[in-house]
Each structure stands twice: as C-alpha cells, then as structure tokens.
Design an enzyme around this catalytic site. Structure first.
Site, PDB file in Angstrom:
ATOM      1  N   ASP A  28      15.928   9.407  35.208  1.00  0.00           N
ATOM      2  CA  ASP A  28      17.119  10.210  35.549  1.00  0.00           C
ATOM      3  C   ASP A  28      18.335   9.682  34.941  1.00  0.00           C
ATOM      4  OD1 ASP A  28      16.716  12.637  37.799  1.00  0.00           O
ATOM      5  OD2 ASP A  28      15.911  10.664  38.716  1.00  0.00           O
TER       6      ASP A  28
ATOM      7  N   GLU B 199      26.804  11.007  35.028  1.00  0.00           N
ATOM      8  CA  GLU B 199      27.939  11.189  35.926  1.00  0.00           C
ATOM      9  C   GLU B 199      27.531  10.601  37.250  1.00  0.00           C
ATOM     10  OE1 GLU B 199      28.070  14.984  38.281  1.00  0.00           O
ATOM     11  OE2 GLU B 199      29.924  15.329  37.874  1.00  0.00           O
ATOM     12  N   ASP B 200      26.343  10.253  37.760  1.00  0.00           N
ATOM     13  CA  ASP B 200      26.164   9.669  39.002  1.00  0.00           C
ATOM     14  C   ASP B 200      26.557   8.133  38.945  1.00  0.00           C
ATOM     15  OD1 ASP B 200      25.594  12.116  40.314  1.00  0.00           O
ATOM     16  OD2 ASP B 200      23.573  11.988  39.232  1.00  0.00           O
TER      17      ASP B 200
ATOM     18  N   ARG C 159      17.314   5.216  40.948  1.00  0.00           N
ATOM     19  CA  ARG C 159      18.394   5.248  39.968  1.00  0.00           C
ATOM     20  C   ARG C 159      19.541   4.169  39.969  1.00  0.00           C
ATOM     21  NH1 ARG C 159      20.836  10.976  39.565  1.00  0.00           N
ATOM     22  NH2 ARG C 159      21.583   9.667  37.771  1.00  0.00           N
TER      23      ARG C 159
ATOM     24  N   ARG D  65      22.535  11.613  49.347  1.00  0.00           N
ATOM     25  CA  ARG D  65      22.881  10.280  48.315  1.00  0.00           C
ATOM     26  C   ARG D  65      24.052   9.490  48.688  1.00  0.00           C
ATOM     27  NH1 ARG D  65      20.213  11.684  43.635  1.00  0.00           N
ATOM     28  NH2 ARG D  65      18.125  12.696  44.198  1.00  0.00           N
TER      29      ARG D  65
ATOM     30  N   HIS E  57      24.054  17.773  45.338  1.00  0.00           N
ATOM     31  CA  HIS E  57      25.621  17.156  45.353  1.00  0.00           C
ATOM     32  C   HIS E  57      26.789  18.077  45.802  1.00  0.00           C
ATOM     33  CE1 HIS E  57      23.623  14.327  42.378  1.00  0.00           C
ATOM     34  NE2 HIS E  57      23.784  13.378  43.332  1.00  0.00           N
TER      35      HIS E  57
ATOM     36  N   CYS F 135      26.523  16.926  35.340  1.00  0.00           N
ATOM     37  CA  CYS F 135      25.601  15.496  35.522  1.00  0.00           C
ATOM     38  C   CYS F 135      25.557  14.977  34.126  1.00  0.00           C
ATOM     39  CB  CYS F 135      24.236  15.981  35.902  1.00  0.00           C
ATOM     40  SG  CYS F 135      24.183  16.819  37.476  1.00  0.00           S
TER      41      CYS F 135
END
Ligand code: GLY
Length: 254
Positions: free
Chosen positions: A60, A65-66, A85, A130, A160, A247
C-alpha cells in the site's frame, strides 16, 4: 513552489489491504500508467512532483496520503491503522522534514491521513476502522497552539472520511450523504454525489482545477458547471485497491 509527494507503485499492490471491497486482479503496468497521468495532472495544477523513496515490499506504499497530514505550520506523521502499513511512514517523515517541523502520532493512537479533512482552522477527523480517538486527542494537542479546532466524525460505511467528502469551495462540500452525516458540517452547503457514483466525492480541487475520476461522469459534469477546469483521470486499477485520488499524494502548499 507547491510540491506533491508521491511514491512508486509496489509490484505487490495486488496484496493491498482491503476493507469494504472484494479483491480483484490489478494490472500493475496499467496502474503505473494511471499514476503517471495523475502526476502529470498535478503538474498541470502547479505542483512539482517529488517521489518519496520506493518501498516495493509494502503493497500500500503508493497511498502516501495516509502517512502524513500537512498544515501550513507543521506536519503530522501518522501511525496507520493497518499494522502492515506502519512501516510506510518513516520514509515519508524523512522527506517531509525538509518542508515542515514534524509531530508524530504514537501508540495506542492510530490514524490514516485519509481520515483528515481540513476546512480553514477546522479539522474533521474520521473515527474509523483505521483512526481512533486516542490519535484524535494527540491531533488536538499538536494543533491547539496554532488555533485549530478538531472534531471527530464517525465513519463506518467507507474506508476513510475523505472517501465520502471533499472541499470544493470555502463553504461548499461534495458529500455522499449515505456514508457521512452532513449535519456534522453546519454552515456548509452540501452537494450530494449522484447515487450511481457513491465514490464520486473523492476529488481534488485547487484554484480553477478539479481532478476527478473518469468513471464519475455526473460528478465531472457538476464540477464543470461550477466553472472548474476538470481533469478526468482513469483510476480503474487504484480503485480496485480501495483508493481514491487524494490517497496518492501529499500536497505540500507554500
Ligand atoms: N488499500 C488501501 C488501504 O486499505 O489502506
């Protein structure tokens, strides 16, 4: 010069985390071409593209962005909700430290950047699979010195918060009302995505530009009617990885 941080697609993208979608085969070559078009579009919008270091072993990793949330005053390095992640953040922090002083979310907090929507000095954070309230409290503490208010918003029907909402203008939001409770955004006008385009709210708008997935023709038409120059992008492969347009970059504005 505004910079967009991006990352190369891992050959293991097909093994990505999935929460609300069934797994389907991802064409990596096609995904890479789609990412190149995405980067070209961001360049058209005035961003300089800077790729953060490759992490091909992390499926991933392209969804940068995460890993971080950027404000004019500071950057916040996240602690992603999916364990797989968490190793993605270190290389993002190394690059982002050149642009901002950094704070870091620590255990037991977990937060994905895709859960954070900023409207001026108001920050809305999805409480999702998350992102938890422990991380949101850390967000409050990090941002308080700069005058931000932080509000948690329940997110249960999509991955999200930003899967279901985008800022189009100062007082105008594009929203999927089935997934996000619009009453949590008092004072804002809410335009609904069309029922046939539930993922249509994940667009990027900057200046006169609006970036929109090609598949969402009603959304693109609406954005055009608002007067924006719409760039429609084929995102078919990254969509299979439960990802949207936002993302795939961290936008670092001047
Ligand atoms: N595949 C995107 C995510 O689950 O984080």
């Amino acid at each position: 010069m505004p910079t967009a941080l991006t990352r190369a697609i891992s050959p293991l993208l097909g093994e990505c985390e999935l929460t609300h979608l069934q797994r389907s085969v991802i064409d990596i070559k096609k995904a890479q071409n789609q990412q190149k078009e995405y980067e070209n579009a961001l360049e058209n919008m005035g961003y300089t593209i800077r790729r953060v270091p490759d992490i091909p072993h992390l499926p991933d990793g392209v969804f940068v962005e995460d890993a971080a949330v950027v404000f004019p005053e500071i950057g916040i390095i996240t602690r992603p909700g999916a364990k797989s992640r968490r190793p993605e953040t270190e290389s993002v922090a190394a690059v982002l430290s050149e642009y901002r002083d950094l704070k870091t979310i620590t255990a037991p907090g977990t937060l994905d950047g895709g859960d954070v929507l900023t409207l001026g000095k108001q920050v809305f954070v999805g409480i999702s699979e998350r992102t938890n309230t422990k991380a949101i409290q850390q967000f409050v503490d990090f941002l308080k010195p700069y005058g931000y208010s932080v509000t948690g918003i329940p997110v249960t029907k999509c991955l999200h918060l930003k899967t279901a909402i985008a800022v189009i203008d100062n007082d105008l939001l594009l929203i999927n009302p089935e997934w996000i409770d619009e009453s949590l955004f008092p004072g804002y006008r809410c335009e609904y995505v069309s029922e046939s385009e539930p993922y249509g709210a994940n667009v990027i708008r900057k200046d006169n530009w609006a970036l929109c997935p090609k598949a969402f023709t009603n959304t693109a038409e609406w954005l055009q009617k608002q007067g924006y120059d719409v760039i429609a992008l084929d995102q078919s492969e990254l969509a299979k990885a439960e990802a949207g347009l936002t993302c795939c970059s961290i936008l670092v504005d001047d």
